[in-house]
Design an enzyme around this catalytic site. Structure first.
Site, PDB file in Angstrom:
ATOM      1  N   THR A  19      42.530  41.933  50.147  1.00 44.05           N
ATOM      2  CA  THR A  19      42.038  43.381  49.681  1.00 44.05           C
ATOM      3  C   THR A  19      41.437  44.098  50.869  1.00 44.05           C
ATOM      4  O   THR A  19      40.946  43.549  51.978  1.00 44.05           O
ATOM      5  CB  THR A  19      41.275  43.336  48.599  1.00 44.05           C
ATOM      6  OG1 THR A  19      40.948  44.722  48.293  1.00 44.05           O
ATOM      7  CG2 THR A  19      39.740  42.914  49.136  1.00 44.05           C
ATOM      8  N   HIS A  20      41.572  45.451  51.052  1.00 46.09           N
ATOM      9  CA  HIS A  20      40.965  46.480  51.777  1.00 46.09           C
ATOM     10  C   HIS A  20      40.089  47.295  51.000  1.00 46.09           C
ATOM     11  O   HIS A  20      39.658  48.401  51.692  1.00 46.09           O
ATOM     12  CB  HIS A  20      42.012  47.343  52.469  1.00 46.09           C
ATOM     13  CG  HIS A  20      42.556  46.538  53.634  1.00 46.09           C
ATOM     14  ND1 HIS A  20      43.840  45.493  53.354  1.00 46.09           N
ATOM     15  CD2 HIS A  20      42.848  46.746  54.986  1.00 46.09           C
ATOM     16  CE1 HIS A  20      44.292  45.067  54.450  1.00 46.09           C
ATOM     17  NE2 HIS A  20      43.815  45.715  55.366  1.00 46.09           N
ATOM     18  N   ALA A  37      36.538  47.741  49.332  1.00 45.02           N
ATOM     19  CA  ALA A  37      35.201  47.517  49.355  1.00 45.02           C
ATOM     20  C   ALA A  37      34.655  47.068  48.031  1.00 45.02           C
ATOM     21  O   ALA A  37      33.669  46.234  47.887  1.00 45.02           O
ATOM     22  CB  ALA A  37      34.550  48.423  49.966  1.00 45.02           C
ATOM     23  N   GLY A  38      34.990  47.935  46.949  1.00 46.66           N
ATOM     24  CA  GLY A  38      34.477  47.605  45.563  1.00 46.66           C
ATOM     25  C   GLY A  38      35.030  46.480  45.103  1.00 46.66           C
ATOM     26  O   GLY A  38      34.130  45.527  44.488  1.00 46.66           O
ATOM     27  N   ASP A  67      45.817  41.620  41.727  1.00 49.40           N
ATOM     28  CA  ASP A  67      46.393  42.966  41.364  1.00 49.40           C
ATOM     29  C   ASP A  67      45.933  43.277  39.759  1.00 49.40           C
ATOM     30  O   ASP A  67      46.205  42.635  38.997  1.00 49.40           O
ATOM     31  CB  ASP A  67      47.792  42.885  41.382  1.00 49.40           C
ATOM     32  CG  ASP A  67      48.473  44.164  41.544  1.00 49.40           C
ATOM     33  OD1 ASP A  67      47.959  44.901  42.520  1.00 49.40           O
ATOM     34  OD2 ASP A  67      49.112  44.569  40.459  1.00 49.40           O
ATOM     35  N   LYS A  77      29.072  43.036  32.986  1.00 51.38           N
ATOM     36  CA  LYS A  77      30.369  43.102  33.125  1.00 51.38           C
ATOM     37  C   LYS A  77      31.000  41.760  33.259  1.00 51.38           C
ATOM     38  O   LYS A  77      32.177  41.402  32.779  1.00 51.38           O
ATOM     39  CB  LYS A  77      30.639  44.212  34.240  1.00 51.38           C
ATOM     40  CG  LYS A  77      32.158  44.327  34.362  1.00 51.38           C
ATOM     41  CD  LYS A  77      32.214  45.302  35.506  1.00 51.38           C
ATOM     42  CE  LYS A  77      33.820  45.684  35.780  1.00 51.38           C
ATOM     43  NZ  LYS A  77      33.920  46.475  37.105  1.00 51.38           N
ATOM     44  N   HIS A 125      38.110  42.023  32.650  1.00 54.50           N
ATOM     45  CA  HIS A 125      39.573  41.298  32.903  1.00 54.50           C
ATOM     46  C   HIS A 125      39.453  40.259  34.074  1.00 54.50           C
ATOM     47  O   HIS A 125      39.931  39.385  34.248  1.00 54.50           O
ATOM     48  CB  HIS A 125      40.512  42.495  33.148  1.00 54.50           C
ATOM     49  CG  HIS A 125      39.851  43.353  34.244  1.00 54.50           C
ATOM     50  ND1 HIS A 125      38.949  43.925  34.179  1.00 54.50           N
ATOM     51  CD2 HIS A 125      40.687  43.925  35.459  1.00 54.50           C
ATOM     52  CE1 HIS A 125      38.780  44.837  35.088  1.00 54.50           C
ATOM     53  NE2 HIS A 125      39.791  44.909  35.692  1.00 54.50           N
ATOM     54  N   ARG A 126      38.745  40.924  35.226  1.00 50.67           N
ATOM     55  CA  ARG A 126      38.592  40.037  36.411  1.00 50.67           C
ATOM     56  C   ARG A 126      37.831  38.751  36.120  1.00 50.67           C
ATOM     57  O   ARG A 126      38.432  37.663  36.662  1.00 50.67           O
ATOM     58  CB  ARG A 126      37.908  40.884  37.654  1.00 50.67           C
ATOM     59  CG  ARG A 126      38.223  40.556  38.970  1.00 50.67           C
ATOM     60  CD  ARG A 126      37.797  41.395  39.925  1.00 50.67           C
ATOM     61  NE  ARG A 126      38.899  42.475  40.103  1.00 50.67           N
ATOM     62  CZ  ARG A 126      38.979  43.742  39.778  1.00 50.67           C
ATOM     63  NH1 ARG A 126      37.647  44.337  39.837  1.00 50.67           N
ATOM     64  NH2 ARG A 126      39.988  44.434  40.039  1.00 50.67           N
TER      65      ARG A 126
END
Length: 213
Positions: free
Chosen positions: A16-17, A19-20, A77, A186, A198-199
Site C-alpha cells: 500500500t501507499h 498511510a491510514g 483490497d 473497531k 472487515h479488516r
C-alpha cells in the site's frame, strides 16, 4: 500451495501507499513482533488495479510488491458496498474520492445517490465494508482471506477517527460510527475472536492460518 508461516522477527511488505491503511495494519500486527514496511516506503510503483473483484485487485497489489521487493507481501483490497446502490462503490470505493483523494466528497456522493434512490430510513441504507487480504510469495504462490462488516450509512458523517468512509458507517450493534470509534474497539481482535471491522475479521483468518502460534 501453502506459504510457510510467519514468525516473530520476520519482515513483511504491506502492499500500500496509503498511510491510514498502514497505520491500521501496524496496530493489528503489534502483538506479533513482525516488521511491517509499506510498498510506499520502499519506493515501489503502484500497479494499475483493473480487477472487477476485491480478490483480483488484492492479488495484483500483493504480487507486484512481492516481486518488486523479493519478499513476502500482504495486500488489502477493501471497499464499501451499499445495498441500495447495487453494491456500489465496491471495488471503485477509492475512485469515488477522486484525485487527490477527498473522502468528504466521496461520502457526499454516496449520500446524494442514496437520496436519489429515495433511501432515507435506516432499513433502506444498509451496506457493508468488505476486505480481502492476499499474502503473496515472490515465487507466485498466494493465499486469500476475506472479512465483512455489515452496517448502516448515516448522515451527516460523525467522528474524526479512522479514515475513508468511516464517519458515515455505523456497524451493526453499535450507535456510533467507525469515525467515532477507538481503534481497539473497531479492530477488537484477539486470538479466538473474529473482531469487528472487515479488516480485523480478514486479519483474524490470516493470523489463524499464517502466523506461528
Amino acid at each position: 500451495m501453502s506459504i510457510p508461516k510467519l514468525r516473530r522477527g520476520d519482515r513483511l511488505v504491506l502492499a500500500t501507499h496509503n498511510a491510514g491503511k498502514l497505520k491500521e495494519f501496524q496496530e493489528l500486527f503489534a502483538p506479533f513482533g513482525l516488521e511491517l514496511i509499506s510498498a510506499g516506503e520502499l519506493g515501489l510503483p503502484e500497479p494499475e488495479e483493473t480487477g472487477t473483484t476485491f480478490a483480483e485487485n488484492a492479488r495484483t497489489k500483493a504480487h507486484a510488491s512481492a516481486k518488486g521487493a523479493n519478499m513476502l507481501a500482504l495486500s488489502d483490497d477493501s471497499g464499501l458496498c451499499v445495498d441500495a446502490l447495487d453494491g456500489r462503490p465496491g471495488v471503485y470505493t477509492a475512485d469515488w474520492a477522486g484525485v487527490p483523494r477527498d473522502f468528504n466528497f466521496a461520502m457526499q456522493r454516496v449520500q446524494d445517490e442514496l437520496l436519489a434512490k429515495g433511501a432515507t430510513t435506516p432499513e433502506q441504507r444498509k451496506g457493508s465494508f468488505n476486505a480481502t487480504l492476499c499474502l503473496a510469495h515472490p515465487d507466485g504462490r498466494d493465499m486469500i482471506f476475506v472479512g465483512k462488516c455489515d452496517g448502516t450509512l448515516v448522515w451527516p458523517p460523525r467522528g474524526t477517527i479512522g479514515h475513508g468512509y468511516d464517519p458515515m458507517f455505523q456497524p451493526e450493534g453499535f450507535d456510533i460510527t467507525f469515525g467515532e470509534m477507538a481503534a481497539e474497539t473497531k479492530h477488537s481482535w484477539a486470538p479466538g475472536q473474529q473482531g469487528l471491522s472487515h479488516r480485523a475479521r480478514a486479519f483474524a483468518q490470516f493470523v489463524e492460518n499464517q502466523i506461528e502460534g
